[in-house]
Design a protein around this motif. Structure first.
Motif, PDB file in Angstrom:
ATOM      1  N   CYS A   9       0.854  -1.194   0.000  1.00 17.89           N
ATOM      2  CA  CYS A   9       0.000   0.000   0.000  1.00 17.89           C
ATOM      3  C   CYS A   9       0.888   1.241   0.000  1.00 17.89           C
ATOM      4  O   CYS A   9       2.098   1.143   0.188  1.00 17.89           O
ATOM      5  CB  CYS A   9      -0.938  -0.015   1.193  1.00 17.89           C
ATOM      6  N   SER A  10       0.289   2.411  -0.171  1.00 13.85           N
ATOM      7  CA  SER A  10       1.128   3.597  -0.355  1.00 13.85           C
ATOM      8  C   SER A  10       1.895   3.977   0.903  1.00 13.85           C
ATOM      9  O   SER A  10       2.964   4.555   0.819  1.00 13.85           O
ATOM     10  CB  SER A  10       0.320   4.772  -0.912  1.00 13.85           C
ATOM     11  N   CYS A  11       1.387   3.637   2.097  1.00 13.23           N
ATOM     12  CA  CYS A  11       2.148   3.968   3.314  1.00 13.23           C
ATOM     13  C   CYS A  11       3.086   2.839   3.726  1.00 13.23           C
ATOM     14  O   CYS A  11       3.941   3.026   4.585  1.00 13.23           O
ATOM     15  CB  CYS A  11       1.206   4.349   4.452  1.00 13.23           C
ATOM     16  N   GLY A  12       2.920   1.669   3.140  1.00 12.46           N
ATOM     17  CA  GLY A  12       3.849   0.564   3.404  1.00 12.46           C
ATOM     18  C   GLY A  12       3.442  -0.349   4.549  1.00 12.46           C
ATOM     19  O   GLY A  12       4.145  -1.320   4.840  1.00 12.46           O
ATOM     20  N   ALA A  13       2.304  -0.077   5.194  1.00 14.06           N
ATOM     21  CA  ALA A  13       1.895  -0.905   6.335  1.00 14.06           C
ATOM     22  C   ALA A  13       1.368  -2.274   5.896  1.00 14.06           C
ATOM     23  O   ALA A  13       1.537  -3.260   6.608  1.00 14.06           O
ATOM     24  CB  ALA A  13       0.824  -0.182   7.155  1.00 14.06           C
ATOM     25  N   THR A  89      -7.208  -0.768   2.176  1.00 18.43           N
ATOM     26  CA  THR A  89      -6.425  -0.563   3.395  1.00 18.43           C
ATOM     27  C   THR A  89      -7.084   0.557   4.188  1.00 18.43           C
ATOM     28  O   THR A  89      -7.648   1.499   3.618  1.00 18.43           O
ATOM     29  CB  THR A  89      -4.966  -0.180   3.083  1.00 18.43           C
ATOM     30  N   CYS A  91      -5.199   2.083   6.525  1.00 19.47           N
ATOM     31  CA  CYS A  91      -4.065   2.948   6.885  1.00 19.47           C
ATOM     32  C   CYS A  91      -3.924   4.103   5.896  1.00 19.47           C
ATOM     33  O   CYS A  91      -3.643   5.233   6.289  1.00 19.47           O
ATOM     34  CB  CYS A  91      -2.780   2.122   6.927  1.00 19.47           C
ATOM     35  N   CYS A  92      -4.109   3.824   4.606  1.00 19.18           N
ATOM     36  CA  CYS A  92      -3.872   4.873   3.606  1.00 19.18           C
ATOM     37  C   CYS A  92      -4.924   4.850   2.489  1.00 19.18           C
ATOM     38  O   CYS A  92      -4.721   5.455   1.438  1.00 19.18           O
ATOM     39  CB  CYS A  92      -2.469   4.734   3.025  1.00 19.18           C
TER      40      CYS A  92
HETATM   41 ZN   LIG Z   1      -1.182   1.835   3.966  1.00 17.40          ZN
END
Ligand SMILES: [Zn+2]
Ligand SMILES: [Zn+2]
Length: 194
Positions: A9-13, A89, A91-92
């Motif tokens: 995902c774009s934030c990496g989580a 996701t 998160c982002c």
């Molecule tokens: Zn994310």
């Protein structure tokens, strides 16, 4: 030979992997209203949709997709009664996948924005060209010249063959989004909102 693509995902989580198996996927664009609504629901249209409102997807079997990190950041919504489950996701707000609302359908559509490639050429080498653009009638602005207005009938035999092969080989398990019959998390119903 299969290729393994990293999912992130774009934030990496949230991270995972996707096995791209020859003759077991379709590389397509979907311009339908629901895909656009999904992007808007995530308030992330700019990062998800192309200039025509299309989403670039790889449609394949659930068993080829694995989520390895950040499973606690998975959300699921449904925009239509009896419609697809749309996974994202939390998160982002990136889309992760679309599945049917049953664990026993051997189908998952994964947005290419959730995949990592080293270059455009790397992507081309692994996914090949886009073979079909569906639901062009819902395009934002002009319909792309190479899009079909709706879902092309000529594509039905391919999808049918894909589904039968997936059912016979039980390619719907394991799925990152179902535990047995049930979704891994409650899927939120957003039908009224849209
Ligand atoms: Zn994310
Ligand atoms: Zn769509």
């Amino acid at each position: 030979m299969s290729n393994i693509v990293s999912l992130k995902c774009s934030c990496g989580a949230v991270k995972g992997t996707l096995e791209v198996v020859p003759k077991s996927f379709f590389h397509v664009h979907c311009l339908c209203r629901d895909c656009q609504r999904f992007a808007k629901h995530l308030s992330n249209s700019n990062n998800i949709l192309d200039e025509h409102g299309g989403t670039e997807l790889l449609q394949t079997y659930p068993k080829f997709m694995k989520i390895t990190e950040g499973k606690e950041n998975i959300g699921g919504i449904q925009l239509n009664k009896n419609g697809l489950y749309r996974w994202h996701t939390t998160c982002c707000n990136m889309p992760m996948a679309n599945t049917m609302n049953s664990s026993k359908i051997p189908f998952v559509g994964i947005p290419v924005t959730f995949m990592e490639f080293t270059s455009e050429k790397d992507k081309q080498d692994i996914l090949g060209p886009v073979i079909m653009k569906a639901f062009g009638k819902y395009a934002m602005g002009k319909m792309p010249k190479d899009a079909h207005e709706r879902f092309p009938l000529s594509f039905m035999p391919k999808i049918l063959g894909f589904m039968i092969k997936g059912l016979v080989k039980k390619n719907y398990v394991p799925s990152p989004f179902f535990n047995g019959k049930n979704p891994i998390i409650p899927v939120t119903n957003k039908i009224q909102e849209c």
